[in-house]
Motif scaffolding. Structure first.
Motif, PDB file in Angstrom:
ATOM      1  N   PHE A  76       0.657  -1.218   0.142  1.00 41.42           N
ATOM      2  CA  PHE A  76       0.011   0.044  -0.142  1.00 41.42           C
ATOM      3  C   PHE A  76       0.842   1.278  -0.150  1.00 41.42           C
ATOM      4  CE2 PHE A  76      -2.946  -3.201   1.741  1.00 41.42           C
ATOM      5  CZ  PHE A  76      -4.205  -2.958   0.852  1.00 41.42           C
ATOM      6  N   GLY A  77       1.975   1.088   0.420  1.00 40.19           N
ATOM      7  CA  GLY A  77       2.970   2.250   0.459  1.00 40.19           C
ATOM      8  C   GLY A  77       3.392   2.668  -0.912  1.00 40.19           C
ATOM      9  N   TYR A  78       3.652   1.608  -1.818  1.00 38.13           N
ATOM     10  CA  TYR A  78       3.889   1.813  -3.100  1.00 38.13           C
ATOM     11  C   TYR A  78       2.451   2.137  -3.849  1.00 38.13           C
ATOM     12  CZ  TYR A  78       5.176   0.649  -8.071  1.00 38.13           C
ATOM     13  OH  TYR A  78       5.215   0.731  -9.371  1.00 38.13           O
ATOM     14  N   LEU A  79       1.490   1.747  -3.601  1.00 38.88           N
ATOM     15  CA  LEU A  79       0.262   2.167  -4.459  1.00 38.88           C
ATOM     16  C   LEU A  79      -0.263   3.429  -4.015  1.00 38.88           C
ATOM     17  CD1 LEU A  79      -2.240  -1.135  -4.120  1.00 38.88           C
ATOM     18  CD2 LEU A  79      -0.730  -0.445  -6.111  1.00 38.88           C
ATOM     19  N   GLU A  80      -0.040   3.780  -2.909  1.00 39.15           N
ATOM     20  CA  GLU A  80      -0.163   5.346  -2.443  1.00 39.15           C
ATOM     21  C   GLU A  80       0.375   6.260  -3.111  1.00 39.15           C
ATOM     22  OE1 GLU A  80      -0.190   5.065   1.925  1.00 39.15           O
ATOM     23  OE2 GLU A  80      -2.090   3.917   1.861  1.00 39.15           O
ATOM     24  N   ARG A  81       1.516   6.208  -3.935  1.00 38.13           N
ATOM     25  CA  ARG A  81       2.602   6.898  -4.603  1.00 38.13           C
ATOM     26  C   ARG A  81       1.957   7.170  -5.918  1.00 38.13           C
ATOM     27  NH1 ARG A  81       6.839   3.883  -2.201  1.00 38.13           N
ATOM     28  NH2 ARG A  81       7.331   3.228  -4.420  1.00 38.13           N
ATOM     29  N   ILE A  82       1.009   6.482  -6.440  1.00 40.27           N
ATOM     30  CA  ILE A  82       0.366   6.673  -7.683  1.00 40.27           C
ATOM     31  C   ILE A  82      -0.458   7.685  -7.999  1.00 40.27           C
ATOM     32  CG2 ILE A  82      -0.875   5.593  -9.858  1.00 40.27           C
ATOM     33  CD1 ILE A  82       0.181   2.857  -8.587  1.00 40.27           C
ATOM     34  N   PRO A  83      -0.050   8.763  -8.558  1.00 42.49           N
ATOM     35  CA  PRO A  83      -0.646  10.028  -8.302  1.00 42.49           C
ATOM     36  C   PRO A  83      -2.119   9.981  -8.796  1.00 42.49           C
ATOM     37  CG  PRO A  83       0.975  10.071 -10.131  1.00 42.49           C
ATOM     38  CD  PRO A  83       1.274   8.889  -9.401  1.00 42.49           C
ATOM     39  N   GLU A  84      -2.384   9.088  -9.928  1.00 42.63           N
ATOM     40  CA  GLU A  84      -3.894   8.966 -10.515  1.00 42.63           C
ATOM     41  C   GLU A  84      -4.781   8.099  -9.538  1.00 42.63           C
ATOM     42  OE1 GLU A  84      -0.840   8.431 -12.159  1.00 42.63           O
ATOM     43  OE2 GLU A  84      -0.927   9.878 -13.596  1.00 42.63           O
ATOM     44  N   ARG A  85      -4.214   7.359  -8.572  1.00 43.57           N
ATOM     45  CA  ARG A  85      -4.870   6.505  -8.028  1.00 43.57           C
ATOM     46  C   ARG A  85      -6.321   7.078  -7.304  1.00 43.57           C
ATOM     47  NH1 ARG A  85      -4.494   3.630  -2.508  1.00 43.57           N
ATOM     48  NH2 ARG A  85      -5.009   1.448  -2.896  1.00 43.57           N
ATOM     49  N   LEU A  86      -6.211   8.360  -6.721  1.00 44.08           N
ATOM     50  CA  LEU A  86      -7.294   9.040  -5.945  1.00 44.08           C
ATOM     51  C   LEU A  86      -8.304   9.381  -7.067  1.00 44.08           C
ATOM     52  CD1 LEU A  86      -8.553  10.069  -3.432  1.00 44.08           C
ATOM     53  CD2 LEU A  86      -7.354  12.238  -3.641  1.00 44.08           C
ATOM     54  N   ALA A  87      -7.812   9.893  -8.098  1.00 45.30           N
ATOM     55  CA  ALA A  87      -8.832  10.057  -9.110  1.00 45.30           C
ATOM     56  C   ALA A  87      -9.523   8.782  -9.800  1.00 45.30           C
ATOM     57  CB  ALA A  87      -8.146  10.931 -10.252  1.00 45.30           C
ATOM     58  N   ILE A  88      -8.971   7.713  -9.717  1.00 44.52           N
ATOM     59  CA  ILE A  88      -9.586   6.507 -10.275  1.00 44.52           C
ATOM     60  C   ILE A  88     -10.729   6.311  -9.193  1.00 44.52           C
ATOM     61  CG2 ILE A  88      -9.375   4.022 -10.730  1.00 44.52           C
ATOM     62  CD1 ILE A  88      -6.465   5.004 -12.003  1.00 44.52           C
ATOM     63  N   LYS A  89     -10.279   6.043  -7.866  1.00 45.22           N
ATOM     64  CA  LYS A  89     -11.094   5.776  -6.798  1.00 45.22           C
ATOM     65  C   LYS A  89     -12.223   6.592  -6.760  1.00 45.22           C
ATOM     66  CE  LYS A  89     -11.425   5.093  -1.693  1.00 45.22           C
ATOM     67  NZ  LYS A  89     -10.622   5.263  -0.490  1.00 45.22           N
ATOM     68  N   GLU A  90     -12.123   7.770  -7.003  1.00 42.89           N
ATOM     69  CA  GLU A  90     -13.340   8.863  -6.972  1.00 42.89           C
ATOM     70  C   GLU A  90     -14.408   8.632  -8.139  1.00 42.89           C
ATOM     71  OE1 GLU A  90     -11.659  12.622  -7.022  1.00 42.89           O
ATOM     72  OE2 GLU A  90     -11.322  12.542  -4.709  1.00 42.89           O
ATOM     73  N   ARG A  91     -13.958   8.250  -9.376  1.00 46.74           N
ATOM     74  CA  ARG A  91     -14.716   8.003 -10.315  1.00 46.74           C
ATOM     75  C   ARG A  91     -15.342   6.514 -10.240  1.00 46.74           C
ATOM     76  NH1 ARG A  91     -18.219   9.279 -13.985  1.00 46.74           N
ATOM     77  NH2 ARG A  91     -17.847   8.169 -16.015  1.00 46.74           N
ATOM     78  N   LEU A  92     -14.786   5.502  -9.824  1.00 48.75           N
ATOM     79  CA  LEU A  92     -15.369   4.291  -9.550  1.00 48.75           C
ATOM     80  C   LEU A  92     -16.479   4.407  -8.568  1.00 48.75           C
ATOM     81  CD1 LEU A  92     -12.262   1.800  -9.952  1.00 48.75           C
ATOM     82  CD2 LEU A  92     -14.225   2.166 -11.594  1.00 48.75           C
ATOM     83  N   THR A  93     -16.103   5.174  -7.342  1.00 45.36           N
ATOM     84  CA  THR A  93     -17.108   5.280  -6.419  1.00 45.36           C
ATOM     85  C   THR A  93     -18.296   5.939  -6.980  1.00 45.36           C
ATOM     86  OG1 THR A  93     -15.362   5.591  -4.591  1.00 45.36           O
ATOM     87  CG2 THR A  93     -17.575   6.565  -4.155  1.00 45.36           C
ATOM     88  N   LYS A  94     -18.115   7.016  -7.614  1.00 45.41           N
ATOM     89  CA  LYS A  94     -19.606   7.445  -8.339  1.00 45.41           C
ATOM     90  C   LYS A  94     -20.184   6.659  -9.272  1.00 45.41           C
ATOM     91  CE  LYS A  94     -20.779  11.824 -11.247  1.00 45.41           C
ATOM     92  NZ  LYS A  94     -20.297  12.860 -11.698  1.00 45.41           N
ATOM     93  N   LEU A  95     -19.216   5.797 -10.163  1.00 46.69           N
ATOM     94  CA  LEU A  95     -19.961   4.690 -11.122  1.00 46.69           C
ATOM     95  C   LEU A  95     -20.855   3.801 -10.125  1.00 46.69           C
ATOM     96  CD1 LEU A  95     -17.116   4.504 -13.666  1.00 46.69           C
ATOM     97  CD2 LEU A  95     -19.571   5.705 -14.031  1.00 46.69           C
ATOM     98  N   TRP A  96     -20.224   3.303  -9.272  1.00 42.61           N
ATOM     99  CA  TRP A  96     -20.849   2.148  -8.492  1.00 42.61           C
ATOM    100  C   TRP A  96     -21.824   2.338  -7.502  1.00 42.61           C
ATOM    101  CZ3 TRP A  96     -15.607  -0.458  -7.796  1.00 42.61           C
ATOM    102  CH2 TRP A  96     -15.052  -1.141  -8.735  1.00 42.61           C
ATOM    103  N   ASN A  97     -22.266   3.902  -7.318  1.00 48.06           N
ATOM    104  CA  ASN A  97     -22.934   4.202  -6.064  1.00 48.06           C
ATOM    105  C   ASN A  97     -24.629   4.280  -6.658  1.00 48.06           C
ATOM    106  OD1 ASN A  97     -24.013   5.260  -3.714  1.00 48.06           O
ATOM    107  ND2 ASN A  97     -23.175   7.348  -3.974  1.00 48.06           N
ATOM    108  N   TYR A  98     -25.238   3.315  -6.703  1.00 46.97           N
ATOM    109  CA  TYR A  98     -26.547   3.302  -7.453  1.00 46.97           C
ATOM    110  C   TYR A  98     -27.206   1.928  -6.542  1.00 46.97           C
ATOM    111  CZ  TYR A  98     -25.078  -0.554 -10.205  1.00 46.97           C
ATOM    112  OH  TYR A  98     -24.492  -1.787 -10.999  1.00 46.97           O
ATOM    113  N   GLU A  99     -28.516   2.324  -6.407  1.00 47.17           N
ATOM    114  CA  GLU A  99     -29.227   1.210  -5.658  1.00 47.17           C
ATOM    115  C   GLU A  99     -29.575   0.077  -6.485  1.00 47.17           C
ATOM    116  OE1 GLU A  99     -33.071   1.839  -2.750  1.00 47.17           O
ATOM    117  OE2 GLU A  99     -33.526   2.215  -5.024  1.00 47.17           O
ATOM    118  N   ARG A 100     -29.164  -1.003  -5.938  1.00 46.90           N
ATOM    119  CA  ARG A 100     -29.580  -2.324  -6.598  1.00 46.90           C
ATOM    120  C   ARG A 100     -30.256  -3.609  -5.961  1.00 46.90           C
ATOM    121  NH1 ARG A 100     -24.490  -0.701  -6.262  1.00 46.90           N
ATOM    122  NH2 ARG A 100     -22.784  -1.833  -5.260  1.00 46.90           N
ATOM    123  N   TYR A 101     -30.918  -4.284  -6.801  1.00 42.95           N
ATOM    124  CA  TYR A 101     -31.535  -5.428  -5.917  1.00 42.95           C
ATOM    125  C   TYR A 101     -31.115  -6.711  -6.638  1.00 42.95           C
ATOM    126  CZ  TYR A 101     -34.950  -1.918  -4.305  1.00 42.95           C
ATOM    127  OH  TYR A 101     -35.527  -0.712  -3.749  1.00 42.95           O
ATOM    128  N   GLY A 102     -31.146  -7.707  -5.581  1.00 41.84           N
ATOM    129  CA  GLY A 102     -31.022  -9.014  -6.129  1.00 41.84           C
ATOM    130  C   GLY A 102     -32.357  -9.851  -6.462  1.00 41.84           C
TER     131      GLY A 102
END
Length: 207
Positions: A76-102
């Motif tokens: 995680f020390g290595y991954l946290e140094r990747i500058p684009e990581r936070l932007a990717i996380k924020e984008r995926l969080t927005k895409l996956w934040n929707y109500e869904r049912y089984g």
């Protein structure tokens, strides 16, 4: 669909790392923790096979847990140094934040279905006595651990819809615990089957 998204993210991560020489694993030295070796050797009909890391198979030992924590610190020390990581996380969080049912199903005159509000780690299980009744919470795995990593792996309802046998696993482990819950009261019996692996519970016709 999800596999395609994850694959694209993996490729993007790769390009982010390789395009930036300061983050390239070939130029950035990673100091991995030392891993103890032992003299364990198995003899298979005269063929000796060394297994110096046998001690790591005990994932409950304090030494193994400390080794995993040290490895995670490097990763995680290595991954946290990747500058684009936070932007990717924020984008995926927005895409996956929707109500869904089984898919709902009916058992013993009752209806059952799972739901996720959006960013819940685990789906929540609900039951209804009738289609026009208010849903009743049957099991919320998110409340079973502080980090939300206890998962509902499988469950089975009796023919009359009154009891549920369900299996839980923690932090992605293959080991499971099977519990029995009264559907009408959403309370568990004291009976627990521990150390279950690659299996599930099912009821006989008479419950």
């Amino acid at each position: 669909m999800e596999f395609g998204v994850l694959y694209a993210v993996a490729l993007f991560f790769t390009s982010c790392v390789t395009d930036n020489p300061t983050e390239n694993s070939s130029t950035a030295k990673l100091n991995y923790p030392l891993t103890r070796k032992t003299n364990v050797v198995d003899d298979y009909h005269g063929v000796k096979v060394a297994d110096p890391y046998r001690w790591l198979e005990d994932d409950n030992s304090p030494e193994t847990k400390a080794w995993v924590q040290a490895e995670n610190k490097v990763t995680f020390g290595y991954l946290e140094r990747i500058p684009e990581r936070l932007a990717i996380k924020e984008r995926l969080t927005k895409l996956w934040n929707y109500e869904r049912y089984g898919a709902p199903f009916k058992q013993g005159g009752r209806y059952f279905y799972s739901k996720n509000d959006g960013l819940q780690n685990q789906n929540v299980l609900y039951t209804m006595a009738a289609l026009d009744a208010e849903p009743a919470l049957l099991l919320d795995p998110n409340k079973l651990s502080a980090d939300g990593t206890v998962a509902l792996k499988s469950y089975d309802i009796t023919e009359d819809g009154n009891l549920m046998a369900y299996a839980l696993s923690a932090a992605g482990s293959d080991w499971e615990e099977i519990h029995v819950r009264d559907v009408r009261t959403a309370t568990d019996s004291p009976d627990i089957i521990r150390w279950v692996k690659f299996s599930s519970a099912s009821w006989t016709k008479d419950g």
